[in-house]
Design a protein around this motif. Sequence first.
Motif, PDB file in Angstrom:
ATOM      1  N   VAL A 113      55.784  25.806  73.492  1.00 54.38           N
ATOM      2  CA  VAL A 113      54.974  26.756  72.796  1.00 54.38           C
ATOM      3  C   VAL A 113      53.680  26.492  72.852  1.00 54.38           C
ATOM      4  CG1 VAL A 113      54.461  27.691  70.426  1.00 54.38           C
ATOM      5  CG2 VAL A 113      56.823  27.067  70.925  1.00 54.38           C
TER       6      VAL A 113
ATOM      7  N   ALA B   5      56.134  31.289  73.844  1.00 58.01           N
ATOM      8  CA  ALA B   5      56.976  30.440  73.848  1.00 58.01           C
ATOM      9  C   ALA B   5      57.787  30.652  75.042  1.00 58.01           C
ATOM     10  CB  ALA B   5      58.065  30.525  72.543  1.00 58.01           C
TER      11      ALA B   5
ATOM     12  N   ILE C 126      60.357  30.607  65.522  1.00 56.80           N
ATOM     13  CA  ILE C 126      60.623  30.452  67.013  1.00 56.80           C
ATOM     14  C   ILE C 126      61.864  29.593  67.321  1.00 56.80           C
ATOM     15  CG2 ILE C 126      59.466  30.265  69.382  1.00 56.80           C
ATOM     16  CD1 ILE C 126      56.961  30.183  67.921  1.00 56.80           C
TER      17      ILE C 126
ATOM     18  N   MET D 143      60.234  36.154  67.237  1.00 60.18           N
ATOM     19  CA  MET D 143      58.877  35.562  66.634  1.00 60.18           C
ATOM     20  C   MET D 143      58.616  36.250  65.228  1.00 60.18           C
ATOM     21  SD  MET D 143      56.716  34.861  69.882  1.00 60.18           S
ATOM     22  CE  MET D 143      55.668  33.278  69.656  1.00 60.18           C
TER      23      MET D 143
ATOM     24  N   CYS E 138      58.871  34.501  75.161  1.00 61.24           N
ATOM     25  CA  CYS E 138      58.262  35.507  74.118  1.00 61.24           C
ATOM     26  C   CYS E 138      56.994  35.320  73.845  1.00 61.24           C
ATOM     27  CB  CYS E 138      59.235  35.478  72.964  1.00 61.24           C
ATOM     28  SG  CYS E 138      59.458  34.238  71.920  1.00 61.24           S
TER      29      CYS E 138
END
Length: 133
Positions: A47, A60, A39, A22, A87
């Motif tokens: 997301v 995400a 992303i 990211m 993430c």
Amino acid sequence: MLFEDETINIFDNDMVGIPQIMRTDIQEKDGNYLLEIEIPGFSREDVQAELVDGRLTIIANRKYDDAIEQDETKIHYIRRERLVGGCKRTFYVGKKVKQEDITAAFKDGVLNIIIANPEKAVEGEERKRIPIK
């Protein structure tokens, strides 16, 4: 598995601890702030963005099955090197920013978030999801 880093203040220019996931560019544009967050490999549906107590959190997350159905056949992977899991990054944007001050759009693996200048915003506090177009 969820990969996460510490909260980043969008007003600091500190380059220590740049994450590998990211990656984000922040710029001031037309009196507002623009965050361009890479992303790759995620879809818009994977997301989420939410604002909680002055912190903008981007999450995400996706899952893969060992066998993915495609049409009438299954693909069986021997090895997968793409990220499985997710993430998360958190950015401090200030307590004056409200959900209405934030717009988001996702295209080609890049999430663009525009935040109205916090100096012009009013006090905010509760958790609200930001719609991503």
